[in-house]
Design an enzyme around this catalytic site. Sequence first.
Site, short mmCIF file in Angstrom:
data_model
loop_
_atom_site.label_atom_id
_atom_site.label_comp_id
_atom_site.label_asym_id
_atom_site.label_seq_id
_atom_site.Cartn_x
_atom_site.Cartn_y
_atom_site.Cartn_z
CB ILE A 157 -1.01 0.18 1.09
CG1 ILE A 157 -1.86 -1.28 1.04
CG2 ILE A 157 -1.84 1.47 1.25
CD1 ILE A 157 -2.40 -1.39 2.22
CG PHE A 177 1.47 3.28 4.31
CD1 PHE A 177 -0.20 3.27 4.52
CD2 PHE A 177 2.04 4.28 3.62
CE1 PHE A 177 -0.44 3.87 3.60
CE2 PHE A 177 1.52 5.30 3.03
CZ PHE A 177 -0.47 5.39 2.60
CE1 TYR A 188 -2.13 -5.01 11.46
CE2 TYR A 188 -3.70 -6.48 10.99
CZ TYR A 188 -3.50 -4.77 10.57
OH TYR A 188 -3.49 -4.58 9.77
#
Length: 330
Positions: free
Chosen positions: A11, A81, A149
């Site tokens: 991304i 990111f 996560y």
Amino acid sequence: MILITGGAGYIGSNSVIEFLKNGYDVVIVDNLSTGHIQIVERLKNTDFEGKIKDFFEIDLKNKNDLEKVFEKYDFEAVIHFAAASLVGESVKEPQKYYHNNVFGTLNLLDCIIKYKVKNLVFSSTAATYGNPISDLIDENHVQKPINPYGNTKLAIEYMIKDYAHAYNFNYMIFRYFNVIGANKEVITGEWHDIETHLVPNILKADEEKVFSLFGDDYDTKDGTCVRDYIDVVDLARAHRLAFEYIKNGKSDIVNLGTKDGKTVKEIFNICEKVLDKKIPLKICERREGDPAKLVANSARSKEILNWENKTPLEESIKNAYRWEQERKKL
Ligand code: UDP
């Protein structure tokens, strides 16, 4: 100057292209643990106006290295990111996730306030919502992650909000749903050494490596899980729009999805159509931790940023396939 952390990843690299195409100068930071140097090279080769000003192979966990980047350049924004992002791995190795994601971001935030950067765009995730309690998930949905996560991303959301409040910078927190596709020039795309995601796994399948569909006994229209798929190029555009929005002194939290869920079988059928061939498939047990349905209420992205996913699924999948062919050559 814009700093993009994780700019050698899937991304992040697509977002580098988006910022370059819109005339911004970019500096990339990536530790290349899951990002790829070949992607950085390909970005540089596409960078016809020399707008990639620098690439640093550094780890956010190393604050001294990071400070050198902030000493050297004056950043108008950080687009963040860089993160470890595999749900299954996070259950087995939470230490890696807390160090990389939480501690790494803490160092980044400390630099942001020390060097007085005014704008931060952060990639969070729908995984912070956990098991949904409503049909469409809006930004006020309770956040109760079900894996480390998601916990690390939620912890970072809190850190950003508290720091921004006390130290006065603007932020956009994006909660992504399922990201697929590639840019049509196939400069970059999804490239994980261990691939866990649906679309690349379908596209990679052949007689030797049959595609495993995890569970067809969910309470959904065809028994397979429903997800909300967005194209990576549209997603990248959202990050530029977010920067242009927050720099006027605003902060917000926005889902990036489509409101239009698709089942795994529907995605599989589109893949077969796009590839114009039968893809070998076996139905397997459910994958642990998969909720039956995750679909965004995406009204806010439209309202705040005038952002919508524009790329049709067929085109995202076609580009993902073209990238898959390209990637094999690297
Ligand atoms: N999935 C699957 N086979 C695969 C990978 C994924 O059936 O090889 C299913 C998975 O169980 C989930 C959906 O596809 O229902 C999307 O999974 P993915 O890992 O792409 O994204 P997630 O929703 O977990 O973030």
